[in-house]
Enzyme design. Sequence first.
Site, mmCIF file in Angstrom:
data_model
loop_
_atom_site.group_PDB
_atom_site.id
_atom_site.type_symbol
_atom_site.label_atom_id
_atom_site.label_comp_id
_atom_site.label_asym_id
_atom_site.label_seq_id
_atom_site.Cartn_x
_atom_site.Cartn_y
_atom_site.Cartn_z
ATOM 1 N N ASP A 84 33.092 -13.518 24.877
ATOM 2 C CA ASP A 84 32.430 -12.923 23.715
ATOM 3 C C ASP A 84 32.789 -11.434 23.634
ATOM 4 O OD1 ASP A 84 30.684 -12.768 21.514
ATOM 5 O OD2 ASP A 84 28.935 -12.340 22.776
ATOM 6 N N HIS A 179 23.360 -6.981 15.987
ATOM 7 C CA HIS A 179 22.945 -7.405 17.326
ATOM 8 C C HIS A 179 21.562 -6.858 17.666
ATOM 9 C CE1 HIS A 179 27.449 -7.763 17.859
ATOM 10 N NE2 HIS A 179 27.012 -8.945 18.239
ATOM 11 N N LYS A 183 16.692 -5.908 13.652
ATOM 12 C CA LYS A 183 17.785 -6.105 12.706
ATOM 13 C C LYS A 183 17.542 -5.519 11.322
ATOM 14 C CE LYS A 183 19.055 -10.438 15.005
ATOM 15 N NZ LYS A 183 20.112 -9.915 15.874
ATOM 16 N N ASP A 254 21.872 -14.442 21.589
ATOM 17 C CA ASP A 254 21.596 -13.809 22.876
ATOM 18 C C ASP A 254 20.153 -13.293 22.904
ATOM 19 O OD1 ASP A 254 21.694 -12.632 25.337
ATOM 20 O OD2 ASP A 254 23.204 -11.137 24.850
HETATM 21 P P1 13P Z 1 21.780 -11.572 18.776
HETATM 22 O O1 13P Z 1 21.568 -10.220 19.363
HETATM 23 O O2 13P Z 1 21.208 -11.668 17.385
HETATM 24 O O3 13P Z 1 21.280 -12.683 19.648
HETATM 25 O O4 13P Z 1 23.382 -11.778 18.619
HETATM 26 C C1 13P Z 1 24.162 -12.117 19.732
HETATM 27 C C2 13P Z 1 25.622 -12.006 19.495
HETATM 28 O O5 13P Z 1 26.119 -11.841 18.391
HETATM 29 C C3 13P Z 1 26.495 -12.119 20.678
HETATM 30 O O6 13P Z 1 27.844 -11.966 20.369
HETATM 31 O O1 G3H Z 2 27.052 -9.083 21.386
HETATM 32 C C1 G3H Z 2 26.382 -8.717 22.330
HETATM 33 C C2 G3H Z 2 25.630 -9.709 23.128
HETATM 34 O O2 G3H Z 2 24.256 -9.669 22.825
HETATM 35 C C3 G3H Z 2 25.884 -9.504 24.603
HETATM 36 O O3 G3H Z 2 25.558 -8.235 25.028
HETATM 37 O O4 G3H Z 2 27.387 -6.867 26.032
HETATM 38 O O5 G3H Z 2 24.984 -6.703 26.829
HETATM 39 O O6 G3H Z 2 26.383 -8.702 27.382
HETATM 40 P P1 G3H Z 2 26.117 -7.582 26.394
HETATM 41 ZN ZN ZN Z 3 28.205 -10.529 18.850
#
Ligand code: 13P
Ligand code: G3H
Ligand code: ZN
Length: 306
Positions: A84, A179, A183, A254
């Site tokens: 990701d 994210h 939001k 997430d």
């Molecule tokens: P959220 O923060 O809305 O859960 O989005 C997660 C995300 O886009 C991870 O790539």
């Molecule tokens: O896009 C972000 C996700 O919520 C993951 O976040 O970079 O803290 O693992 P992270």
């Molecule tokens: Zn993301």
Amino acid sequence: MSMALTSLKELLDNASRGSYAVPAFNINNMETIQAALQAAQLERSPVILQATEKADQYAGFGILSAIVHKAVKKCSVPVVLHLDHGGSLEAVLKAIQSGFTSVMIDGSHLEFNKNLELTKRVVEVSHAVGVSVEAELGRLGGIEDEVSGEVQLTDPEAAKQFVEETGVDALAVAIGTSHGAYKFKGEPKLRIDLVKRIKELVKIPLVLHGASSVEKDIVDMAEAYGAKLKGAKGIPLESIREAIKNGINKINIDTDLRLAFTAATRKVLAESPEEFDPRKILGPARDLMVHTMRNKMRAFGSAGKA
Ligand code: 13P
Ligand code: G3H
Ligand code: ZN
């Protein structure tokens, strides 16, 4: 029947044909991996497990991948292990070498041509070894904050050129989501019309980041046990359904898992102050994540599709 990991392309092409979306859950530890696979088995849903470079720093891609590869042997639903928000070709190569079956290259902060060049290179390298690629065009953020380039909704014509020239398997779009748990300052507002237009032009599966709903009952539960989450606001499920109807086939979650984890651990620590067995603390967190994940699979229409 036991399954090996599958490719993102195959899984999302099915979702695109069937007009549903597959949830992509961020993983950082064993409990979240187990929760996602358990939810997928119970709902007969395909599922995407995804890890960021911060997950690599925290747990290690090698360890996360080893757990996933071992755990899927007991599964009979398709599972993808995906990088990701990969920030560079190096990060992509590390994920592939660790056994990931799919990668995201996130060049969304770069200017169009730089994003295109980087994405093209990642597609060449990844496709050569059978790994799928997601890329991103536009910059995430609320529509109300669309100022001076920080937030940039995806331009449909640019998306068409980007997809044609890069050959990506899936495209993440910016339509007003962001994210995290905060939001929207005011009313939630998404540009579903953009999803529709982009899908008409590019045809490939589209991805929605920042799609957690920040559910009231989970926030209330966390706050009842001391969490401070004032102003937390997510994407209403109704908007998610509209987005799916118009071409979104992968939905990243997430924040909703973090909230479930936090609510459950706070509850057990508050109600059983004598408890100090980590399994008694993380077990309920895992269970509440399973509950959250099953709800997503039903809401996104992926339940019953495996
Ligand atoms: P959220 O923060 O809305 O859960 O989005 C997660 C995300 O886009 C991870 O790539
Ligand atoms: O896009 C972000 C996700 O919520 C993951 O976040 O970079 O803290 O693992 P992270
Ligand atoms: Zn993301």
